[in-house]
Design a protein around this motif. Structure first.
Motif, PDB file in Angstrom:
ATOM      1  N   ASN A  22       0.851  -1.168   0.000  1.00  0.00           N
ATOM      2  CA  ASN A  22       0.000   0.000   0.000  1.00  0.00           C
ATOM      3  C   ASN A  22       0.902   1.238   0.000  1.00  0.00           C
ATOM      4  O   ASN A  22       1.011   1.919   1.008  1.00  0.00           O
ATOM      5  CB  ASN A  22      -0.897  -0.053   1.247  1.00  0.00           C
ATOM      6  CG  ASN A  22      -1.834   1.113   1.342  1.00  0.00           C
ATOM      7  OD1 ASN A  22      -1.929   1.919   0.432  1.00  0.00           O
ATOM      8  ND2 ASN A  22      -2.514   1.227   2.462  1.00  0.00           N
ATOM      9  N   PRO A  23       1.603   1.523  -1.115  1.00  0.00           N
ATOM     10  CA  PRO A  23       2.570   2.620  -1.105  1.00  0.00           C
ATOM     11  C   PRO A  23       1.939   3.979  -0.844  1.00  0.00           C
ATOM     12  O   PRO A  23       2.621   4.882  -0.380  1.00  0.00           O
ATOM     13  CB  PRO A  23       3.225   2.553  -2.480  1.00  0.00           C
ATOM     14  CG  PRO A  23       2.342   1.724  -3.300  1.00  0.00           C
ATOM     15  CD  PRO A  23       1.561   0.840  -2.394  1.00  0.00           C
ATOM     16  N   SER A  39      12.027   5.791  -5.899  1.00  0.00           N
ATOM     17  CA  SER A  39      12.385   7.188  -5.736  1.00  0.00           C
ATOM     18  C   SER A  39      11.323   7.840  -4.855  1.00  0.00           C
ATOM     19  O   SER A  39      10.128   7.663  -5.068  1.00  0.00           O
ATOM     20  CB  SER A  39      12.425   7.868  -7.104  1.00  0.00           C
ATOM     21  OG  SER A  39      12.637   9.249  -6.974  1.00  0.00           O
ATOM     22  N   ILE A  40      11.778   8.583  -3.875  1.00  0.00           N
ATOM     23  CA  ILE A  40      10.890   9.237  -2.918  1.00  0.00           C
ATOM     24  C   ILE A  40      11.134  10.737  -2.988  1.00  0.00           C
ATOM     25  O   ILE A  40      12.277  11.191  -2.896  1.00  0.00           O
ATOM     26  CB  ILE A  40      11.205   8.771  -1.471  1.00  0.00           C
ATOM     27  CG1 ILE A  40      11.191   7.256  -1.348  1.00  0.00           C
ATOM     28  CG2 ILE A  40      10.295   9.450  -0.464  1.00  0.00           C
ATOM     29  CD1 ILE A  40       9.855   6.618  -1.353  1.00  0.00           C
ATOM     30  N   LYS A  41      10.079  11.505  -3.162  1.00  0.00           N
ATOM     31  CA  LYS A  41      10.206  12.957  -3.142  1.00  0.00           C
ATOM     32  C   LYS A  41       9.579  13.448  -1.841  1.00  0.00           C
ATOM     33  O   LYS A  41       8.487  13.016  -1.475  1.00  0.00           O
ATOM     34  CB  LYS A  41       9.492  13.586  -4.337  1.00  0.00           C
ATOM     35  CG  LYS A  41       9.730  15.086  -4.452  1.00  0.00           C
ATOM     36  CD  LYS A  41       8.978  15.700  -5.613  1.00  0.00           C
ATOM     37  CE  LYS A  41       9.647  15.384  -6.917  1.00  0.00           C
ATOM     38  NZ  LYS A  41       9.048  16.116  -8.045  1.00  0.00           N
ATOM     39  N   GLU A  71       5.691  12.098  -2.757  1.00  0.00           N
ATOM     40  CA  GLU A  71       5.590  11.310  -3.988  1.00  0.00           C
ATOM     41  C   GLU A  71       6.447  10.057  -3.872  1.00  0.00           C
ATOM     42  O   GLU A  71       7.553  10.103  -3.344  1.00  0.00           O
ATOM     43  CB  GLU A  71       6.065  12.145  -5.175  1.00  0.00           C
ATOM     44  CG  GLU A  71       5.982  11.440  -6.502  1.00  0.00           C
ATOM     45  CD  GLU A  71       6.448  12.324  -7.644  1.00  0.00           C
ATOM     46  OE1 GLU A  71       5.796  13.356  -7.892  1.00  0.00           O
ATOM     47  OE2 GLU A  71       7.470  11.984  -8.256  1.00  0.00           O
ATOM     48  N   VAL A  72       5.901   8.951  -4.374  1.00  0.00           N
ATOM     49  CA  VAL A  72       6.609   7.674  -4.417  1.00  0.00           C
ATOM     50  C   VAL A  72       6.569   7.197  -5.859  1.00  0.00           C
ATOM     51  O   VAL A  72       5.488   7.107  -6.451  1.00  0.00           O
ATOM     52  CB  VAL A  72       5.923   6.628  -3.506  1.00  0.00           C
ATOM     53  CG1 VAL A  72       6.601   5.286  -3.630  1.00  0.00           C
ATOM     54  CG2 VAL A  72       5.896   7.093  -2.062  1.00  0.00           C
ATOM     55  N   ILE A 119       5.252   3.412 -11.948  1.00  0.00           N
ATOM     56  CA  ILE A 119       4.132   3.757 -11.076  1.00  0.00           C
ATOM     57  C   ILE A 119       4.523   4.967 -10.242  1.00  0.00           C
ATOM     58  O   ILE A 119       5.625   5.030  -9.701  1.00  0.00           O
ATOM     59  CB  ILE A 119       3.784   2.568 -10.165  1.00  0.00           C
ATOM     60  CG1 ILE A 119       3.384   1.380 -11.033  1.00  0.00           C
ATOM     61  CG2 ILE A 119       2.681   2.934  -9.175  1.00  0.00           C
ATOM     62  CD1 ILE A 119       3.326   0.071 -10.318  1.00  0.00           C
ATOM     63  N   LYS A 120       3.601   5.930 -10.156  1.00  0.00           N
ATOM     64  CA  LYS A 120       3.832   7.111  -9.338  1.00  0.00           C
ATOM     65  C   LYS A 120       2.587   7.353  -8.495  1.00  0.00           C
ATOM     66  O   LYS A 120       1.472   7.373  -9.018  1.00  0.00           O
ATOM     67  CB  LYS A 120       4.114   8.330 -10.209  1.00  0.00           C
ATOM     68  CG  LYS A 120       4.324   9.615  -9.415  1.00  0.00           C
ATOM     69  CD  LYS A 120       4.794  10.759 -10.280  1.00  0.00           C
ATOM     70  CE  LYS A 120       3.664  11.366 -11.058  1.00  0.00           C
ATOM     71  NZ  LYS A 120       4.019  12.604 -11.746  1.00  0.00           N
ATOM     72  N   ILE A 121       2.802   7.531  -7.205  1.00  0.00           N
ATOM     73  CA  ILE A 121       1.714   7.884  -6.291  1.00  0.00           C
ATOM     74  C   ILE A 121       2.094   9.219  -5.678  1.00  0.00           C
ATOM     75  O   ILE A 121       3.198   9.375  -5.142  1.00  0.00           O
ATOM     76  CB  ILE A 121       1.517   6.810  -5.212  1.00  0.00           C
ATOM     77  CG1 ILE A 121       1.131   5.507  -5.901  1.00  0.00           C
ATOM     78  CG2 ILE A 121       0.464   7.244  -4.208  1.00  0.00           C
ATOM     79  CD1 ILE A 121       1.070   4.316  -4.997  1.00  0.00           C
TER      80      ILE A 121
END
Length: 172
Positions: free
Chosen positions: A5-6, A54-56, A65-66, A160-162
């Motif tokens: 569940n990112p 990558s984590i912002k 952002e993930v 994938i970007k969340i």
């Protein structure tokens, strides 16, 4: 560590990840008061291994952002059905529209590298040239899937970007 569940990472402090490293030379670090990190933790999504994530974060190191890629899910010809089952139908899908810019460069070694920039348009989720599928999740989060199987795809991976924002849906 398994991230099934990112979207649960959004809003959390970067320290929830046990092994990460800040990317120092990322241009957005100064301009947008954000930081970008690379996680070296073994992660998974839908039981698929994530090779890198990558984590912002914002200036307080809260995750906004993930982004990650997975490869194995592409072995399932109905991989989009996996997302639809978990998140429902996408809120929007996007395909290639018109070619905006095209260029080629030949290196000193003779290798030709090409680049093409297209605009996008909304389309049916079953279109052959599908690029993006976007879901608006609860808590005002967005899930964006970049599809690899197009004429212009370079690598067979699902990106994938969340995040808390999504430029594709916000411009509609």
């Amino acid at each position: 560590m398994s991230i099934q569940n990112p979207q649960g990472l959004i809003g959390k402090h970067i320290s929830v990840l046990p092994d990460y490293e800040q990317l120092e030379n990322y241009e957005a670090n100064n301009e947008l008061e954000t930081r970008v990190y690379y996680s070296k933790t073994n992660l998974s999504f839908f039981e698929e291994e994530i090779n890198s994530i990558s984590i912002k974060t914002d200036k307080n190191d809260l995750i906004i952002e993930v982004s990650f890629s997975i490869y194995q899910i592409l072995d399932n010809p109905n991989y989009l059905g996996v997302f639809n089952k978990e998140f429902g139908k996408p809120d929007a899908c996007f395909c290639f529209d018109e070619l905006k810019k095209s260029s080629e460069h030949r290196s000193a070694e003779g290798v030709v590298v090409g680049s093409k920039i297209f605009s996008t348009k909304t389309c049916d989720c079953n279109a052959d040239d599908l690029i993006y599928s976007v879901w608006k999740l609860k808590d005002n989060l967005y899930l964006q899937v970049t599809h690899p199987f197009t004429e212009y795809a370079t690598f067979p991976r699902l990106s994938i970007k969340i995040s808390q924002t999504n430029g594709l849906l916000e411009v509609e």
